[in-house]
Design a protein around this motif. Structure first.
Motif, PDB file in Angstrom:
ATOM      1  N   VAL A  44       0.858  -1.193   0.000  1.00 17.17           N
ATOM      2  CA  VAL A  44       0.000   0.000   0.000  1.00 17.17           C
ATOM      3  C   VAL A  44       0.887   1.233   0.000  1.00 17.17           C
ATOM      4  O   VAL A  44       2.075   1.160   0.326  1.00 17.17           O
ATOM      5  CB  VAL A  44      -0.941   0.019   1.229  1.00 17.17           C
ATOM      6  N   ARG A  45       0.295   2.370  -0.358  1.00 20.88           N
ATOM      7  CA  ARG A  45       1.026   3.635  -0.351  1.00 20.88           C
ATOM      8  C   ARG A  45       0.774   4.375   0.958  1.00 20.88           C
ATOM      9  O   ARG A  45      -0.276   4.220   1.589  1.00 20.88           O
ATOM     10  CB  ARG A  45       0.575   4.501  -1.514  1.00 20.88           C
ATOM     11  N   ALA A  46       1.706   5.222   1.315  1.00 16.92           N
ATOM     12  CA  ALA A  46       1.601   5.950   2.585  1.00 16.92           C
ATOM     13  C   ALA A  46       0.604   7.102   2.511  1.00 16.92           C
ATOM     14  O   ALA A  46       0.115   7.572   3.541  1.00 16.92           O
ATOM     15  CB  ALA A  46       2.976   6.481   2.983  1.00 16.92           C
ATOM     16  N   ASP A  47       0.293   7.577   1.287  1.00 18.14           N
ATOM     17  CA  ASP A  47      -0.535   8.775   1.154  1.00 18.14           C
ATOM     18  C   ASP A  47      -2.025   8.477   0.999  1.00 18.14           C
ATOM     19  O   ASP A  47      -2.789   9.330   0.523  1.00 18.14           O
ATOM     20  CB  ASP A  47      -0.042   9.615  -0.029  1.00 18.14           C
ATOM     21  N   VAL A  48      -2.468   7.270   1.369  1.00 22.66           N
ATOM     22  CA  VAL A  48      -3.899   6.953   1.337  1.00 22.66           C
ATOM     23  C   VAL A  48      -4.363   6.703   2.772  1.00 22.66           C
ATOM     24  O   VAL A  48      -3.555   6.638   3.704  1.00 22.66           O
ATOM     25  CB  VAL A  48      -4.195   5.711   0.468  1.00 22.66           C
ATOM     26  N   ASN A  49      -5.683   6.555   2.948  1.00 21.59           N
ATOM     27  CA  ASN A  49      -6.176   6.284   4.299  1.00 21.59           C
ATOM     28  C   ASN A  49      -6.651   4.834   4.425  1.00 21.59           C
ATOM     29  O   ASN A  49      -6.682   4.087   3.445  1.00 21.59           O
ATOM     30  CB  ASN A  49      -7.268   7.273   4.695  1.00 21.59           C
ATOM     31  N   TYR A  75       0.779  -8.372   8.323  1.00 20.05           N
ATOM     32  CA  TYR A  75       1.091  -6.973   8.007  1.00 20.05           C
ATOM     33  C   TYR A  75       0.973  -6.743   6.505  1.00 20.05           C
ATOM     34  O   TYR A  75       1.229  -7.660   5.708  1.00 20.05           O
ATOM     35  CB  TYR A  75       2.519  -6.623   8.432  1.00 20.05           C
ATOM     36  N   LEU A  76       0.588  -5.532   6.128  1.00 19.22           N
ATOM     37  CA  LEU A  76       0.727  -5.078   4.748  1.00 19.22           C
ATOM     38  C   LEU A  76       1.959  -4.187   4.708  1.00 19.22           C
ATOM     39  O   LEU A  76       2.288  -3.511   5.695  1.00 19.22           O
ATOM     40  CB  LEU A  76      -0.501  -4.276   4.306  1.00 19.22           C
ATOM     41  N   TYR A  77       2.657  -4.169   3.577  1.00 21.91           N
ATOM     42  CA  TYR A  77       3.893  -3.414   3.497  1.00 21.91           C
ATOM     43  C   TYR A  77       3.674  -2.096   2.760  1.00 21.91           C
ATOM     44  O   TYR A  77       3.047  -2.056   1.697  1.00 21.91           O
ATOM     45  CB  TYR A  77       4.977  -4.250   2.812  1.00 21.91           C
ATOM     46  N   VAL A  78       4.206  -1.046   3.359  1.00 21.35           N
ATOM     47  CA  VAL A  78       4.064   0.300   2.804  1.00 21.35           C
ATOM     48  C   VAL A  78       5.279   0.585   1.931  1.00 21.35           C
ATOM     49  O   VAL A  78       6.425   0.410   2.363  1.00 21.35           O
ATOM     50  CB  VAL A  78       3.958   1.347   3.927  1.00 21.35           C
ATOM     51  N   VAL A  79       5.024   1.013   0.695  1.00 21.24           N
ATOM     52  CA  VAL A  79       6.113   1.274  -0.252  1.00 21.24           C
ATOM     53  C   VAL A  79       5.962   2.655  -0.869  1.00 21.24           C
ATOM     54  O   VAL A  79       4.864   3.236  -0.897  1.00 21.24           O
ATOM     55  CB  VAL A  79       6.151   0.212  -1.377  1.00 21.24           C
ATOM     56  N   SER A  80       7.071   3.176  -1.371  1.00 20.48           N
ATOM     57  CA  SER A  80       7.062   4.463  -2.070  1.00 20.48           C
ATOM     58  C   SER A  80       6.619   4.250  -3.514  1.00 20.48           C
ATOM     59  O   SER A  80       6.357   3.119  -3.938  1.00 20.48           O
ATOM     60  CB  SER A  80       8.463   5.068  -2.036  1.00 20.48           C
ATOM     61  N   ARG A  81       6.577   5.306  -4.270  1.00 20.69           N
ATOM     62  CA  ARG A  81       6.175   5.195  -5.682  1.00 20.69           C
ATOM     63  C   ARG A  81       7.178   4.381  -6.484  1.00 20.69           C
ATOM     64  O   ARG A  81       6.847   3.825  -7.529  1.00 20.69           O
ATOM     65  CB  ARG A  81       6.017   6.595  -6.300  1.00 20.69           C
ATOM     66  N   ARG A  82       8.419   4.303  -5.986  1.00 21.43           N
ATOM     67  CA  ARG A  82       9.446   3.495  -6.660  1.00 21.43           C
ATOM     68  C   ARG A  82       9.492   2.075  -6.084  1.00 21.43           C
ATOM     69  O   ARG A  82      10.412   1.327  -6.340  1.00 21.43           O
ATOM     70  CB  ARG A  82      10.818   4.151  -6.507  1.00 21.43           C
ATOM     71  N   ASN A  83       8.484   1.727  -5.276  1.00 24.72           N
ATOM     72  CA  ASN A  83       8.361   0.412  -4.650  1.00 24.72           C
ATOM     73  C   ASN A  83       9.445   0.152  -3.611  1.00 24.72           C
ATOM     74  O   ASN A  83       9.784  -0.998  -3.324  1.00 24.72           O
ATOM     75  CB  ASN A  83       8.375  -0.712  -5.696  1.00 24.72           C
ATOM     76  N   PRO A  92     -11.477   4.643   9.922  1.00 24.93           N
ATOM     77  CA  PRO A  92     -11.231   4.494   8.475  1.00 24.93           C
ATOM     78  C   PRO A  92     -10.612   5.725   7.811  1.00 24.93           C
ATOM     79  O   PRO A  92      -9.988   5.619   6.749  1.00 24.93           O
ATOM     80  CB  PRO A  92     -12.626   4.207   7.909  1.00 24.93           C
ATOM     81  N   SER A  93     -10.775   6.885   8.432  1.00 23.70           N
ATOM     82  CA  SER A  93     -10.226   8.104   7.821  1.00 23.70           C
ATOM     83  C   SER A  93      -8.753   8.326   8.180  1.00 23.70           C
ATOM     84  O   SER A  93      -8.116   9.253   7.673  1.00 23.70           O
ATOM     85  CB  SER A  93     -11.037   9.318   8.258  1.00 23.70           C
ATOM     86  N   THR A  94      -8.209   7.462   9.037  1.00 29.21           N
ATOM     87  CA  THR A  94      -6.815   7.625   9.473  1.00 29.21           C
ATOM     88  C   THR A  94      -5.858   7.382   8.300  1.00 29.21           C
ATOM     89  O   THR A  94      -5.992   6.400   7.562  1.00 29.21           O
ATOM     90  CB  THR A  94      -6.473   6.635  10.596  1.00 29.21           C
ATOM     91  N   ALA A  95      -4.886   8.262   8.131  1.00 28.49           N
ATOM     92  CA  ALA A  95      -3.905   8.124   7.046  1.00 28.49           C
ATOM     93  C   ALA A  95      -2.920   7.005   7.363  1.00 28.49           C
ATOM     94  O   ALA A  95      -2.533   6.814   8.522  1.00 28.49           O
ATOM     95  CB  ALA A  95      -3.165   9.438   6.843  1.00 28.49           C
ATOM     96  N   ILE A  96      -2.534   6.292   6.332  1.00 34.30           N
ATOM     97  CA  ILE A  96      -1.588   5.179   6.511  1.00 34.30           C
ATOM     98  C   ILE A  96      -0.265   5.674   7.075  1.00 34.30           C
ATOM     99  O   ILE A  96       0.358   5.001   7.913  1.00 34.30           O
ATOM    100  CB  ILE A  96      -1.362   4.437   5.178  1.00 34.30           C
TER     101      ILE A  96
END
Length: 455
Positions: free
Chosen positions: A150-155, A175-183, A199-203
Motif C-alpha cells: 500500500v502507499r503511505a498517502d492513502v487512508n 502486516y501489509l507493506y508500505v512502499v514508495s512510488r518506486r516500490n 477508516p479516515s486515518t492516514a496510513i
C-alpha cells in the motif's frame, strides 16, 4: 512435549496405515491418508518401505501431490516423482507457490520443467526465473512474491476497499507493506490496525518502521535466527536498493529450523538429512562407506600409537585392561564441547569477541572434571591393581579431559575456516584427537613410571 506428541501421533498413524495395507483394503487407507495435511502425509510416506510407499502415494488426492512433494526429503521425492507420468507431475506443481516451486524444480525432469514454464504466464515465469537466480540457501529463494503493498498517502478506508476488491489475502498475512512510488520499502502496517482504527486515518500515521527489510542474499539460517529473536510471522525481503521484492513467512522458517536440527543430528554420524529411511541398500551402503573408511583410518592411527608401546603392554597387562577408559572419557568430553560449539556457530553466537572466554571456560571445565574423574578412576584402579597404576591413569585422565576441552573448541573453528561443515566432520576429528592423546598420555606415563624406560 509438543515434539513427543507429534512423534506419538505419527507412530499411531503409521501403525493404522500398515495394518490397513496388510489387510489389502485400500478404502480405509485412502480415507486415512486424505484426512491428513500434506506435511503429515509426507512424514508417513518417509516412514514406509518402498512397496507400501508407492501404494499410498497412488491413493493421495492429486490436489495434494505438489504440497506433499515439498514436504519430503530429496531421496523420497525422487522416488515419488519416478512413479508419476509427465502430466501428473505438471498438474501437481503448476499451482504451487513460487518459493515452493523454486525448491522443487531442480528435482523435476527437464521435459516437465519446460512444460511447467510454458504453462505459466510471462509474469510468473519471469518471477520464477528470478527466484532461481538467487543462491539456494538464501532469503531470495525462501521468499514468496505474493505480497500486498500500500502507499503511505492513502487512508485506511481506501486500503479496506482495495482488500475487498482483491477478495482474499495470502496466507500468514499479519502486516501489509508500505512502499514508495518506486516500490521502496518504508515500513509495515498491521492488519489489526486496519480493522480497529478510524477508516479516515492516514496510513502514514500508522507506519511501523521497526522491522527492517531482509536483504536478498541473507543466508537462510540467519533468517531463521531473526524470526526466532523477534517472533516474526512474516518479514519483507528487499534488494540492495531497498526495493520490496517479496516476503518470507513463518511456515518456511519452521522448515529451515527443522532441517537444521536434522542436519546437525545426522551429520554428526556422517549421514545426509535428505537420505531416505528406506533407500536402496547399495545406495545406503555407498553413502555410509566414506565415513566408515575415514573412521577406520583414524582407528589405525590410534592403533599405531598403541603399537609404539607394545613392550610396555606385554610387561604390564593392567594397562591394556584400563586403556579404553581414558580414550572413552576423552571422547565423550570432546563431543559435549563440540556439540555446544557447533550449535553456537550455527546460531552466530561464536566469534572473535568471545573466543578467548570460551577457551578459558571450557579449559576450566575440562580441568575440574579431569580432577574429579581422575580421583575416582585412580582410586578404583589403585584398589584393583596397585597404587602406581592408579596414579598413571589419574594423570592421563586429567591430561586427556583438558585436551578434549581444547579440541572441542578448536576443531569446529578450524573446520569452519577451511569451509568444512563442523557438524559433519567434527566428531571424527575430535574423537581421533582424544584417542591418540589418551593412549599417548596413558601408555607414555605407564612406560615412564612403571617400566622406567621407553618401550
Amino acid at each position: 512435549m509438543v515434539e513427543h506428541v507429534r512423534h506419538t501421533k505419527t507412530a499411531q498413524q503409521l501403525r493404522l496405515l500398515s495394518d490397513a495395507l496388510d489387510s489389502g483394503r485400500l478404502g480405509p487407507v485412502r480415507r486415512l491418508v486424505n484426512i491428513l495435511s500434506p506435511a503429515e502425509i509426507g512424514n508417513l510416506l518417509e516412514s514406509l518401505p518402498a512397496a507400501k510407499r508407492n501404494i499410498v502415494w497412488g491413493l493421495v488426492d492429486p490436489e495434494d501431490d505438489g504440497e506433499v512433494l515439498v514436504h519430503v526429503g530429496e531421496d523420497v521425492r525422487e522416488s515419488l516423482i519416478a512413479e508419476m507420468d509427465q502430466d501428473e507431475i505438471i498438474a501437481a506443481v503448476e499451482d504451487l507457490d513460487l518459493d515452493d516451486l523454486a525448491d522443487l524444480i531442480d528435482d523435476l525432469p527437464d521435459t516437465v520443467i519446460e512444460e511447467v514454464l510454458k504453462s505459466m504466464d510471462r509474469d510468473h515465469r519471469e518471477r520464477l526465473e528470478q527466484a532461481l537466480s538467487y543462491p539456494e540457501d538464501s532469503a531470495g529463494r525462501l521468499m514468496n512474491t505474493d505480497v500486498i503493498t500500500v502507499r503511505a498517502d492513502v487512508n485506511i478506508d481506501v486500503v479496506l476497499r482495495y482488500l475487498r476488491l482483491r477478495g482474499e489475502m495470502p496466507e500468514h498475512t499479519d502486516y501489509l507493506y508500505v512502499v514508495s512510488r518506486r516500490n521502496q520499502y518504508m515500513g509495515r502496517i498491521s492488519v489489526s490496525d486496519l480493522l480497529t482504527k478510524d477508516p479516515s486515518t492516514a496510513i502514514n500515521e500508522l507506519i511501523d518502521d521497526e522491522q527492517p527489510g531482509i536483504p536478498l542474499e541473507t543466508p537462510d539460517n540467519e533468517v531463521a535466527t531473526q524470526f526466532s529473536d523477534h517472533d516474526w510471522i512474516s518479514a519483507p525481503v528487499v534488494d540492495a536498493n531497498n526495493i520490496l521484492l517479496g516476503r518470507i513467512t513463518i511456515d518456511d522458517v519452521v522448515d529451515i529450523i527443522r532441517g537444521q536440527a536434522e542436519h546437525q543430528a545426522l551429520s554428526a554420524v556422517g549421514l545426509d538429512e535428505d537420505e531416505d529411511l528406506f533407500s536402496p541398500v547399495p545406495r545406503a551402503a555407498k553413502r555410509r562407506a566414506l565415513w566408515l573408511g575415514i573412521n577406520l583410518a583414524t582407528a589405525f592411527l590410534a592403533s599405531w600409537v598403541i603399537g609404539q608401546f607394545e613392550g610396555t603392554l606385554q610387561k604390564i597387562v593392567p594397562l591394556a585392561i584400563l586403556m579404553p577408559i581414558v580414550a572413552s572419557m576423552g571422547g565423550v568430553a570432546a563431543t559435549q564441547t563440540l556439540t555446544l560449539m557447533v550449535r553456537g556457530i550455527a546460531l552466530g553466537q561464536v566469534g572473535l569477541g568471545n573466543l578467548k572466554a570460551l577457551f578459558n571456560k571450557e579449559t576450566l571445565v575440562g580441568f575440574i572434571n579431569g580432577i574429579v574423574w581422575a580421583l575416582v578412576v585412580g582410586v578404583i584402579s589403585a584398589l584393583w591393581f596397585e597404587p602406581k597404576i592408579g596414579m598413571v591413569i589419574a594423570a592421563a585422565m586429567l591430561i586427556n579431559l583438558v585436551v578434549a576441552a581444547l579440541a572441542g573448541v578448536a576443531v569446529p573453528l578450524l573446520l569452519k575456516r577451511m569451509d568444512i561443515d563442523p557438524a559433519l566432520a567434527g566428531g571424527v576429528v575430535v574423537t581421533t584427537v582424544t584417542d591418540v592423546m589418551g593412549f599417548l598420555a596413558f601408555l607414555g606415563l605407564g612406560t615412564w613410571i612403571l617400566v622406567g624406560s621407553p618401550a
